[in-house]
Design an enzyme around this catalytic site. Structure first.
Site, PDB file in Angstrom:
ATOM      1  N   ASN A  48       1.110  -1.299  -4.129  1.00 39.69           N
ATOM      2  CA  ASN A  48       1.365  -2.076  -2.933  1.00 39.69           C
ATOM      3  C   ASN A  48       2.446  -2.272  -2.856  1.00 39.69           C
ATOM      4  O   ASN A  48       3.223  -2.329  -3.675  1.00 39.69           O
ATOM      5  CB  ASN A  48       0.310  -3.371  -2.989  1.00 39.69           C
ATOM      6  N   GLU A  50       4.719  -4.792  -0.360  1.00 35.66           N
ATOM      7  CA  GLU A  50       4.908  -5.705   0.496  1.00 35.66           C
ATOM      8  C   GLU A  50       5.987  -5.634   1.349  1.00 35.66           C
ATOM      9  O   GLU A  50       7.010  -4.858   1.219  1.00 35.66           O
ATOM     10  CB  GLU A  50       5.052  -7.153  -0.091  1.00 35.66           C
ATOM     11  N   ASN A  51       6.142  -6.518   2.598  1.00 29.82           N
ATOM     12  CA  ASN A  51       7.157  -6.585   3.373  1.00 29.82           C
ATOM     13  C   ASN A  51       7.428  -7.969   3.760  1.00 29.82           C
ATOM     14  O   ASN A  51       6.375  -8.729   3.906  1.00 29.82           O
ATOM     15  CB  ASN A  51       7.044  -5.649   4.569  1.00 29.82           C
ATOM     16  N   ALA A  52       8.614  -8.396   4.274  1.00 28.89           N
ATOM     17  CA  ALA A  52       8.670  -9.855   4.559  1.00 28.89           C
ATOM     18  C   ALA A  52       7.951 -10.313   5.832  1.00 28.89           C
ATOM     19  O   ALA A  52       7.441 -11.387   6.010  1.00 28.89           O
ATOM     20  CB  ALA A  52      10.404 -10.334   4.976  1.00 28.89           C
ATOM     21  N   GLU A  61      -4.394   0.969  -2.365  1.00 29.97           N
ATOM     22  CA  GLU A  61      -5.447   1.943  -2.189  1.00 29.97           C
ATOM     23  C   GLU A  61      -5.184   2.902  -1.114  1.00 29.97           C
ATOM     24  O   GLU A  61      -5.343   3.896  -1.210  1.00 29.97           O
ATOM     25  CB  GLU A  61      -6.564   1.032  -1.986  1.00 29.97           C
TER      26      GLU A  61
END
Length: 137
Positions: A48, A50-52, A61
């Site tokens: 995975n 993430e981003n802010a 997935e």
């Protein structure tokens, strides 16, 4: 769909667990590694990212599906998910829909938590009455 052997699922979980530290999850701290078995027998892994701006984050997935497609794959024979959570965690709803695009109701999905406990489902059990490509025909 051909039966996926337990040894293959073990290999897939090991691959998902091995890539888990590469997850980029500075906000949630929830690291996920995924491994997909392609119809040619290869295993595609991803994490995975993430981003802010949370809605722009991408699950492991779905990243694994992108890797599978980029390599020429068109079918998922099995899914493995490893997390740093203590209990096994199934794919989220959005990932279930994306996996359905390339899998089948009988596609095995196995998840393993940090404690080593595993849970196994069929994709059709995780996404009953799924909407898919056949619904658009």
């Amino acid at each position: 769909m051909p039966e996926v052997e337990d040894a293959t699922l073990d290999e897939m979980l090991a691959a998902a667990r091995a890539i888990l530290p590469r997850a980029y999850a500075p906000y949630s701290g929830f690291h996920v590694g995924a491994a997909l078995l392609n119809e040619d027998g290869s295993i595609r892994t991803a994490v995975n990212v993430e981003n802010a701006s949370y809605p722009l984050s991408v699950c492991a997935e779905r990243n694994a599906v992108a890797s599978l497609v980029a390599s020429g794959g068109k079918k998922i024979l099995a899914v493995a998910v490893a997390t740093n959570a203590s209990a096994p965690t199934p794919p989220c709803g959005g990932c279930r829909q994306v996996l359905w695009e390339f899998g089948e109701a009988e596609t095995p999905v196995v998840a393993e938590g940090a404690d080593g406990v595993r849970v196994r489902w069929r994709l059709g059990d995780l996404l009953p009455d799924a909407f898919g490509p056949d619904d658009l025909r």
